[in-house]
Design an enzyme around this catalytic site. Structure first.
Site, mmCIF file in Angstrom:
data_model
loop_
_atom_site.group_PDB
_atom_site.id
_atom_site.type_symbol
_atom_site.label_atom_id
_atom_site.label_comp_id
_atom_site.label_asym_id
_atom_site.label_seq_id
_atom_site.Cartn_x
_atom_site.Cartn_y
_atom_site.Cartn_z
ATOM 1 N N MET A 1 43.081 29.188 44.467
ATOM 2 C CA MET A 1 43.561 28.154 45.390
ATOM 3 C C MET A 1 43.562 28.711 46.821
ATOM 4 S SD MET A 1 46.200 25.739 43.391
ATOM 5 C CE MET A 1 47.674 26.699 43.617
ATOM 6 N N LEU B 1 43.597 34.152 50.019
ATOM 7 C CA LEU B 1 43.265 35.260 49.118
ATOM 8 C C LEU B 1 44.008 36.546 49.466
ATOM 9 C CD1 LEU B 1 39.402 34.650 48.870
ATOM 10 C CD2 LEU B 1 41.217 33.760 47.396
ATOM 11 N N GLY C 1 45.188 40.540 44.782
ATOM 12 C CA GLY C 1 45.062 40.076 43.396
ATOM 13 C C GLY C 1 43.744 39.345 43.193
ATOM 14 N N HIS C 2 43.437 38.416 44.095
ATOM 15 C CA HIS C 2 42.168 37.685 43.988
ATOM 16 C C HIS C 2 40.984 38.640 44.137
ATOM 17 C CE1 HIS C 2 44.855 34.388 45.693
ATOM 18 N NE2 HIS C 2 44.459 33.899 44.543
ATOM 19 N N GLN D 1 47.536 19.514 40.053
ATOM 20 C CA GLN D 1 48.389 20.429 39.293
ATOM 21 C C GLN D 1 49.768 20.632 39.926
ATOM 22 O OE1 GLN D 1 45.453 23.762 39.799
ATOM 23 N NE2 GLN D 1 47.279 25.027 39.926
ATOM 24 N N GLN E 1 46.252 37.943 35.024
ATOM 25 C CA GLN E 1 47.314 37.965 34.005
ATOM 26 C C GLN E 1 48.654 37.460 34.546
ATOM 27 O OE1 GLN E 1 48.265 41.766 31.899
ATOM 28 N NE2 GLN E 1 50.312 40.847 31.840
ATOM 29 N N LYS E 2 48.800 37.439 35.878
ATOM 30 C CA LYS E 2 50.088 36.980 36.419
ATOM 31 C C LYS E 2 50.410 35.569 35.921
ATOM 32 C CE LYS E 2 51.164 35.607 40.645
ATOM 33 N NZ LYS E 2 52.065 34.445 40.505
ATOM 34 N N ASP E 3 49.355 34.731 35.864
ATOM 35 C CA ASP E 3 49.531 33.382 35.311
ATOM 36 C C ASP E 3 49.194 33.454 33.823
ATOM 37 O OD1 ASP E 3 50.079 31.765 37.801
ATOM 38 O OD2 ASP E 3 48.229 32.766 38.362
ATOM 39 N N SER F 1 50.038 34.216 46.498
ATOM 40 C CA SER F 1 49.906 33.554 47.809
ATOM 41 C C SER F 1 51.264 33.031 48.258
ATOM 42 C CB SER F 1 48.915 32.401 47.720
ATOM 43 O OG SER F 1 47.688 32.866 47.237
#
Ligand code: PAF
Length: 286
Positions: free
Chosen positions: A30, A33, A36-37, A62, A149-151, A187
């Site tokens: 999303m 950045l 992590g991205h 979402q 993995q965070k999500d 983010s």
């Protein structure tokens, strides 16, 4: 680096790359950045992708009513520069109106793994995620897609969607990237004041402590067994004591996401908590 805004144009180009035998990776984001991205792009590179498509789209479908869709941070220029520097070969910036045409009426619903955790607290969230991700899969002709993995729940749901709807691509899940303090990169961290950031450390610190205690007692380590067990209830108390509002702390089976009474091998402990107005999530695999 190629820049696409029109779904059809991306689809045409990606199809041609696929036909030419190129290995295509998709990194759905999303935007806004962060490290992590960038680690997802690095993962795509390490897996030998010839083309790495990063999608940057704050997907309205979402977000639940009252959530942060409008204020979600956006910075197209910075995202472009970061993607380029990280080695992405294409970036996709669609708009809500070209992703969701007038009278859009088809959605993807996952009905098992979405029941609990964030799915229970954010009704419709995973319906929006699955719908947009399915659309991106159809546009990108990817051989594999990389998620963080965070999500954790999201990654499990997407794997299930791929299995159940026979999407022809592999799902790769990359480890959580943390700030030096331990805070999981997000983010949304940009919403946090210095004071809130300090409070947020109770989440990663608590999860680390809990996983450490579980591993020790799982190995039959006497020191671990003698020590007072650090479990879900204590973690919840510690989060509250730090000034956070716990949304949930749960231990689930890492595959089925069903509640596990005991923390042990093959489970995942997940946290969602409000730090001021910001909802933070984190997790640890035991
Ligand atoms: O994880 C995210 O950033 C989003 O949920 C995703 C997968 C890009 C879908 O909008």
């Amino acid at each position: 680096m190629k820049i696409f805004r029109e779904p059809k144009k991306l689809q045409k180009w990606a199809k041609a790359q696929s036909k030419a035998g190129k290995k295509i990776a998709l990194v759905p984001t999303m935007g806004y950045l962060h490290e992590g991205h960038l680690s997802l792009i690095a993962k795509a590179k390490a897996k030998g992708a010839d083309e790495i498509i990063v999608s940057v789209f704050v997907n309205p479908v979402q977000f639940c009513p009252g959530e942060d869709y409008e204020k979600y941070p956006r910075d197209e220029k910075a995202d472009l520069a970061k993607c380029k520097a990280a080695g992405a070969t294409a970036i996709f910036f669609p708009t809500p109106t070209n992703m969701y045409l007038e009278r859009h009426s088809v959605y993807v619903n996952e009905e098992d793994l979405s029941k609990g955790l964030c799915g229970a607290r954010r009704p419709g969230h995973f319906r929006g995620v699955c719908t947009v991700v399915a659309k991106l899969f159809n546009l990108a002709h990817a051989d594999f897609a990389v998620f963080g993995q965070k999500d954790y729940q999201q990654a499990q749901i997407i794997k299930r969607m791929v299995r159940d709807l026979n999407f022809d691509l592999e799902i790769v899940v990359a480890p959580i990237v943390r700030e030096p303090s331990g805070l999981a990169r997000s983010s949304r961290n940009t919403y946090l004041s210095a004071e809130e950031k300090a409070k947020a450390l109770a989440i990663s610190g608590g999860l680390r402590k809990l996983a450490g205690a579980a591993r020790k007692s799982g190995l039959g380590d006497a020191a671990g067994e003698d020590a007072p067990r650090y479990g879900i209830a204590q973690l919840k108390r510690d989060l509250t004591k730090a000034g956070l509002k716990v949304d949930y702390v749960e231990c689930v089976d890492a595959e089925t996401l069903e509640t596990r009474k005991k923390i042990g091998k093959g489970c995942c402990v997940l946290v969602a908590a409000y730090d001021g107005k910001t909802r933070l999530i984190d997790n640890v695999l035991v």
